[in-house]
Design an enzyme around this catalytic site. Structure first.
Site, PDB file in Angstrom:
ATOM      1  N   ASN A   1       0.834  -1.211   0.000  1.00  0.00           N
ATOM      2  CA  ASN A   1       0.000   0.000   0.000  1.00  0.00           C
ATOM      3  C   ASN A   1       0.872   1.265   0.000  1.00  0.00           C
ATOM      4  O   ASN A   1       2.026   1.219  -0.395  1.00  0.00           O
ATOM      5  CB  ASN A   1      -0.964  -0.018   1.180  1.00  0.00           C
TER       6      ASN A   1
ATOM      7  N   ASP B   1       3.532   3.840   4.206  1.00  0.00           N
ATOM      8  CA  ASP B   1       4.917   4.120   4.598  1.00  0.00           C
ATOM      9  C   ASP B   1       5.477   5.282   3.787  1.00  0.00           C
ATOM     10  O   ASP B   1       6.047   6.221   4.344  1.00  0.00           O
ATOM     11  CB  ASP B   1       5.781   2.867   4.393  1.00  0.00           C
TER      12      ASP B   1
ATOM     13  N   GLN C   1      -1.076  14.035  -2.640  1.00  0.00           N
ATOM     14  CA  GLN C   1      -1.583  14.097  -1.263  1.00  0.00           C
ATOM     15  C   GLN C   1      -2.386  15.363  -0.982  1.00  0.00           C
ATOM     16  O   GLN C   1      -3.369  15.320  -0.242  1.00  0.00           O
ATOM     17  CB  GLN C   1      -0.422  13.984  -0.274  1.00  0.00           C
TER      18      GLN C   1
ATOM     19  N   GLU D   1      -2.596   4.479   8.197  1.00  0.00           N
ATOM     20  CA  GLU D   1      -2.051   5.460   9.145  1.00  0.00           C
ATOM     21  C   GLU D   1      -2.224   6.893   8.640  1.00  0.00           C
ATOM     22  O   GLU D   1      -2.720   7.759   9.344  1.00  0.00           O
ATOM     23  CB  GLU D   1      -0.563   5.174   9.382  1.00  0.00           C
ATOM     24  N   ASP D   2      -1.815   7.131   7.404  1.00  0.00           N
ATOM     25  CA  ASP D   2      -1.794   8.528   6.960  1.00  0.00           C
ATOM     26  C   ASP D   2      -3.192   9.057   6.641  1.00  0.00           C
ATOM     27  O   ASP D   2      -3.557  10.145   7.079  1.00  0.00           O
ATOM     28  CB  ASP D   2      -0.867   8.684   5.749  1.00  0.00           C
TER      29      ASP D   2
HETATM   30  O1  TRH Z   1      -2.139   2.656   1.925  1.00  0.00           O
HETATM   31  P1  TRH Z   1      -2.387   2.311   3.328  1.00  0.00           P
HETATM   32  O2  TRH Z   1      -3.207   1.133   3.535  1.00  0.00           O
HETATM   33  O3  TRH Z   1      -1.024   2.142   4.100  1.00  0.00           O
HETATM   34  C1  TRH Z   1      -0.792   1.182   5.095  1.00  0.00           C
HETATM   35  C2  TRH Z   1      -0.692   1.772   6.469  1.00  0.00           C
HETATM   36  O4  TRH Z   1       0.169   2.876   6.522  1.00  0.00           O
HETATM   37  C3  TRH Z   1      -0.179   0.726   7.436  1.00  0.00           C
HETATM   38  O5  TRH Z   1      -0.025   1.286   8.714  1.00  0.00           O
HETATM   39  C4  TRH Z   1       1.125   0.206   6.924  1.00  0.00           C
HETATM   40  O6  TRH Z   1       1.644  -0.725   7.772  1.00  0.00           O
HETATM   41  C5  TRH Z   1       0.872  -0.385   5.575  1.00  0.00           C
HETATM   42  O7  TRH Z   1       0.405   0.622   4.707  1.00  0.00           O
HETATM   43  C6  TRH Z   1       2.113  -0.983   4.997  1.00  0.00           C
HETATM   44  O8  TRH Z   1      -3.114   3.550   4.050  1.00  0.00           O
HETATM   45  P2  TRH Z   1      -2.616   5.003   4.441  1.00  0.00           P
HETATM   46  O9  TRH Z   1      -1.664   4.943   5.592  1.00  0.00           O
HETATM   47  O10 TRH Z   1      -3.793   5.783   4.633  1.00  0.00           O
HETATM   48  O11 TRH Z   1      -1.814   5.551   3.191  1.00  0.00           O
HETATM   49  C7  TRH Z   1      -2.426   5.990   2.018  1.00  0.00           C
HETATM   50  C8  TRH Z   1      -1.629   7.140   1.441  1.00  0.00           C
HETATM   51  O12 TRH Z   1      -2.072   7.395   0.106  1.00  0.00           O
HETATM   52  C9  TRH Z   1      -1.804   8.434   2.207  1.00  0.00           C
HETATM   53  O13 TRH Z   1      -0.569   9.123   2.281  1.00  0.00           O
HETATM   54  C10 TRH Z   1      -2.742   9.232   1.347  1.00  0.00           C
HETATM   55  C11 TRH Z   1      -2.308   8.793  -0.024  1.00  0.00           C
HETATM   56  N1  TRH Z   1      -3.274   9.009  -1.098  1.00  0.00           N
HETATM   57  C12 TRH Z   1      -3.007   9.988  -2.033  1.00  0.00           C
HETATM   58  O14 TRH Z   1      -1.999  10.699  -1.942  1.00  0.00           O
HETATM   59  N2  TRH Z   1      -3.873  10.156  -3.075  1.00  0.00           N
HETATM   60  C13 TRH Z   1      -5.003   9.433  -3.195  1.00  0.00           C
HETATM   61  O15 TRH Z   1      -5.769   9.644  -4.156  1.00  0.00           O
HETATM   62  C14 TRH Z   1      -5.300   8.443  -2.200  1.00  0.00           C
HETATM   63  C15 TRH Z   1      -6.562   7.651  -2.288  1.00  0.00           C
HETATM   64  C16 TRH Z   1      -4.394   8.253  -1.175  1.00  0.00           C
END
Ligand code: TRH
Length: 388
Positions: free
Chosen positions: A19, A22, A265, A283-284
């Site tokens: 994902n 990180d 972001q 997390e984010d």
């Molecule tokens: O993608 P995630 O499921 O990340 C996860 C968690 O961080 C978890 O704790 C970790 O252990 C694992 O990864 C490996 O969810 P998260 O944390 O919300 O991260 C998504 C990121 O994507 C966040 O920085 C927002 C970004 N994003 C964009 O920039 N543009 C977009 O259109 C979308 C939908 C997300």
């Protein structure tokens, strides 16, 4: 020992586990340190193709590039780009530094301050572990830096002007309507209920989709490409799926599904600011939904032995401290049902919650300033380095 001439800068190392969390966290931190604190930052990332999803301007074929005052280097093995010692190394989420970096710092008279940035949790034990040092195999101190919700932790990532920008954005409905148009989303009126859906797979989502269709309310679901869609598609017919794939939009009675491309972001933040309810994950996005000051639902990243449920509960206890007991109980049960794959319970508790102009929505507005606790993560990190 030798002292290879140090160049004053910070290095942040990040491996993309799966994902975007990180890289999402480290990219935000790198940008904030560079733009607000004017620190020379190099972010080393092992998977530029994933990074490109949240930074579309990035070229995954380049080993070295620069955006928003941050040097971005590919972390390959061995490193194509040369690592030179700086003042600080941040090893994100215990990613283990490249061997050649570890070997090099062992030779230095004054090694960089080495910090392991940990995952965010609201659990109380982090207060005891925050800033503790361990001695690494090469004999150098490594400090643990725990983000968190209290003043005895490393705080939460939040840019200095974020809340002002958000308030300006939310003060005029035209901003959200313009954003929807820019994203190619058609047919949303200012009074419609808009829900962003950025979760993992869960049957609870399908249960809610069915339930939402029985309400006397026009609802739009904004769904970034990816895992939520995997769940939703299982409850659609072949024709419906084809229509959704082809037109990125599907109307099921009063509910319209809109598939969105991923944006950078800042674009994602604006999306969260523009929705009435945000379903987020990891997390984010979890933190950004809090900063959006809107009611949210958290699909936490699953861990072994249900460790994530403990983490979820710790956050909910904190979040609900100043929320009325009735709303708090329903909201907590909804989050648990969503995370435990329980569609009927999710529907039951959603039905009992008032999301719009309610004690929950007022709470969501008050929460960010209280949660930030006078200092954000980047400020606390800079202070920690100054004191070290
Ligand atoms: O993608 P995630 O499921 O990340 C996860 C968690 O961080 C978890 O704790 C970790 O252990 C694992 O990864 C490996 O969810 P998260 O944390 O919300 O991260 C998504 C990121 O994507 C966040 O920085 C927002 C970004 N994003 C964009 O920039 N543009 C977009 O259109 C979308 C939908 C997300």
């Amino acid at each position: 020992m030798t002292n290879i001439a140090a160049t004053p800068h910070w290095d942040i190392f990040c491996t993309v586990v799966d994902n975007y969390g990180d890289i999402g966290v480290t990219w935000r931190l790198a940008r904030q340190l560079a733009t607000e604190f004017k620190l020379p930052i190099t972010l080393w990332v092992d998977d530029l193709a994933s990074f490109q999803h949240i930074l579309p301007r990035l070229d995954p074929n380049l080993t070295k590039q620069r955006f928003d005052d941050v040097n971005i280097h590919l972390w390959d093995q061995p490193l194509t780009e040369q690592w030179l010692p700086g003042n600080v190394i941040i090893e994100a989420f215990a990613c283990n530094l490249p061997q050649q970096v570890e070997q090099q710092i062992a030779l230095l008279d004054t090694p960089p301050i080495w910090i392991n940035l940990e995952y965010l949790t609201a659990e109380s034990w982090v207060e005891d572990c925050h800033q503790l040092a361990s001695i690494s195999a090469n004999g150098i101190h490594k400090y643990f830096f725990f983000p968190g919700f209290t003043d005895k932790t490393g705080g939460l990532l939040c840019e200095q002007t974020l809340f002002t920008q958000r308030d300006q954005w939310q003060s005029d409905n035209i901003n959200k309507l313009n954003l929807f148009t820019t994203l190619g989303i058609k047919g949303i009126a200012a009074t419609d209920t808009v829900i962003s859906v950025f979760s993992y797979e869960t049957e609870a989502l399908n249960g809610l989709l069915e339930y939402w269709q029985q309400l006397h309310q026009t609802i739009h679901l904004l769904i970034p490409m990816g895992r939520s869609l995997n769940s939703i598609k299982t409850s659609l017919s072949v024709e419906q799926r084809t229509q959704l794939d082809n037109t990125k939009q599907l109307t099921l009675s009063n509910v319209t599904l809109h598939i969105l491309p991923m944006t950078d972001q800042q674009g994602f933040d604006r999306l969260l600011w523009s929705c009435d309810i945000n379903i987020v994950r990891g997390e984010d996005s979890f933190l950004r939904a809090q900063w959006a000051a809107k009611p949210m639902l958290w699909h936490i990243y699953q861990q072994e032995e249900d460790a994530h449920i403990v983490k979820l509960q710790a956050f909910m206890d904190k979040y609900c401290q100043d929320l009325d007991a009735h709303t708090a109980a329903n909201w907590q049960s909804l989050n648990l049902a969503f995370n435990q794959n329980q569609p009927n319970l999710a529907v039951n508790y959603w039905d009992q919650i008032d999301f719009i102009d309610s004690s929950l929505s007022k709470h969501a507005q008050n929460w960010p300033v209280n949660a930030l606790n006078h200092a954000d993560l980047a400020s606390r990190l800079v202070q920690f380095v100054k004191n070290s």
